[in-house]
Write an enzyme that holds these catalytic residues in place. Structure first.
Site, mmCIF file in Angstrom:
data_model
loop_
_atom_site.group_PDB
_atom_site.id
_atom_site.type_symbol
_atom_site.label_atom_id
_atom_site.label_comp_id
_atom_site.label_asym_id
_atom_site.label_seq_id
_atom_site.Cartn_x
_atom_site.Cartn_y
_atom_site.Cartn_z
ATOM 1 N N CYS A 114 -6.981 0.681 -10.345
ATOM 2 C CA CYS A 114 -6.442 -0.409 -11.170
ATOM 3 C C CYS A 114 -7.155 -0.488 -12.527
ATOM 4 C CB CYS A 114 -6.500 -1.726 -10.416
ATOM 5 S SG CYS A 114 -5.348 -2.960 -11.064
ATOM 6 N N HIS A 145 -3.165 -0.089 -5.649
ATOM 7 C CA HIS A 145 -4.297 -0.367 -4.762
ATOM 8 C C HIS A 145 -4.125 0.344 -3.422
ATOM 9 C CE1 HIS A 145 -6.491 -3.637 -6.926
ATOM 10 N NE2 HIS A 145 -5.340 -3.694 -7.575
ATOM 11 N N GLU A 166 -6.235 0.525 -1.085
ATOM 12 C CA GLU A 166 -6.868 -0.263 -0.011
ATOM 13 C C GLU A 166 -5.931 -1.347 0.510
ATOM 14 O OE1 GLU A 166 -7.157 -3.206 -3.168
ATOM 15 O OE2 GLU A 166 -7.258 -1.019 -3.118
#
Length: 409
Positions: A277, A362, A364
């Site tokens: 990001c 993202h 994750e």
């Protein structure tokens, strides 16, 4: 069922014209009710189309200073989980940071009653305790149409009996505010015999990013955004650049020069680097690229991103208002890695010869899909090769036992 809405304080949500936010007539106003803290606020209005994950979004440092509009019609129905409970790594189990970072939230309908086995309090109680403004009863479809047409905009939430706020421009030192003030250390489980050592540059890191690293067998040393990372980089198996809030150019005098120095150090040419990001954008700036502001940004859990190296499509979780201008990337260094299939914006870059890559989305993903979690595995593969290449030359001499074990504010 009691009509809680009828007794709630009245509130107003106003969206101002981007070109002239000071004009008394240049705004659109919506009437609603307050269910958060009894304070008014101002900030940049942005929207997310995510169906779930409001506790994670509200505690994501990337939303610092913004007023978040939820397009999901009903918000608050599963309450808020514990902000104290931690996992085996001493990381927050349910939230992405210890406190709420959004300045205010806007919803169509607030669920006055909640039910979930992890919930310890209502969304309203949480907002009140954290002094965060919250307004319900808003036509969020109309709000999103405005934001889609004029872009993320200055906005205010005015609660009855509170002060009348003025629209303000986005703050410029957001990364400085959310970054840890001193290094801290998160240790892998004792069952990991030879853990990797990762240096993480904290621009507003989410808890789950750290978790994705330590659960794969890495000890993670988290450094402030402006730490001279090159001075310790040779002690680590990899460098990680986190997510964070705001315009990436705010870091042109802090993080970016350090990253540029890191990239240009001859003895560190084989060192693996991974950015997510804002970390992706800062890496691009350090490499000579430029970033651009998107109209209304990408904030959702279902955005398709195409892997340009394999042709595989990932469904990704995203939260950003800026993007890398792919046409400005140096031809001799990086090439595009991922592309957004909705707006064709850049979603990642990868170095043509070095173990360096980054993504705008993202991987994750908390909340959101885990399609691209394999990118963490790729990062660990790069670190394995680096360790095999360098052998005993890479040794962590930093006294991690003297460091804190969680964020330092």
């Amino acid at each position: 069922m009691p009509n809680f809405k009828s007794t709630a304080p009245k509130a107003k949500f106003a969206i101002y014209n981007n070109s002239n936010p000071d004009s008394e007539s240049g705004f659109v106003e919506f009437q609603g009710y307050s269910f958060g803290a009894p304070v008014s606020c101002s900030g940049e209005a942005v929207f997310t189309t995510s169906l779930v994950g409001y506790p994670e979004s509200m505690t994501d440092p990337s939303y610092k200073g913004q007023i978040l509009v939820f397009t999901q019609p009903l918000i608050g129905n599963y309450g808020v989980p514990s902000g104290e409970e931690r996992d085996d790594f001493n990381l927050l189990k349910y939230l992405e940071s210890p406190h709420i970072h959004v300045r205010g939230i806007v919803v169509a309908e607030y669920a006055w009653r909640y039910s979930h086995w992890t919930a310890v309090e209502s969304l309203a109680t949480w907002c009140q305790r954290e002094n965060v403004t919250a307004i319900g009863g808003i036509d969020t479809r109309a709000v999103v149409q405005i934001l889609r047409e004029q872009g993320s905009s200055p906005s205010t939430i005015t609660v009855q009996g509170s002060f009348i706020p003025k629209p303000i421009k986005p703050e410029t030192d957001l990364v400085k505010i959310v970054s840890t003030k001193k290094p801290f250390f998160v240790k892998a489980l004792s069952s990991v015999k030879t853990p990797f050592n990762v240096a993480l540059i904290d621009c507003g890191v989410k808890e789950n990013i750290i978790r994705c690293l330590v659960e794969r067998g890495a000890n993670v040393t988290v450094f402030p955004y402006d730490y001279p990372i090159t001075s310790v980089a040779n002690q680590f198996d990899g460098i990680f650049i986190s997510n964070g809030p705001g315009d990436p150019v705010q870091c042109m005098e802090s993080t970016v020069p350090e990253l540029k120095k890191l990239l240009e150090t001859n003895t560190l040419q084989d060192l693996p680097i991974f950015g997510i990001c804002l970390g992706h954008q800062l890496l691009a700036l350090a490499s000579g690229g430029k970033t651009i502001k998107l109209g209304y940004g990408n904030r959702a859990h279902n955005i398709p991103a195409l892997d340009l190296t394999t042709g595989q499509c990932h469904i990704t979780s995203q939260n950003h208002g800026y993007a890398v201008d792919v046409d400005t990337l140096p031809e001799s260094g990086f090439k595009p890695f991922f592309q957004n299939l909705n707006d064709k914006s850049n979603e990642g870059m990868i170095h043509v010869s070095r173990p360096i890559f980054s993504t705008q989305f993202h991987p994750e993903a908390k909340g959101g899909p885990r399609d691209s979690a394999v990118l963490f595995d790729r990062y660990f593969d790069n670190m394995s090769q680096y360790r095999a290449l360098k052998g005993p030359k890479v040794k962590l001499t930093l006294n991690t036992s003297s460091l804190a074990t969680e964020r330092v504010f």
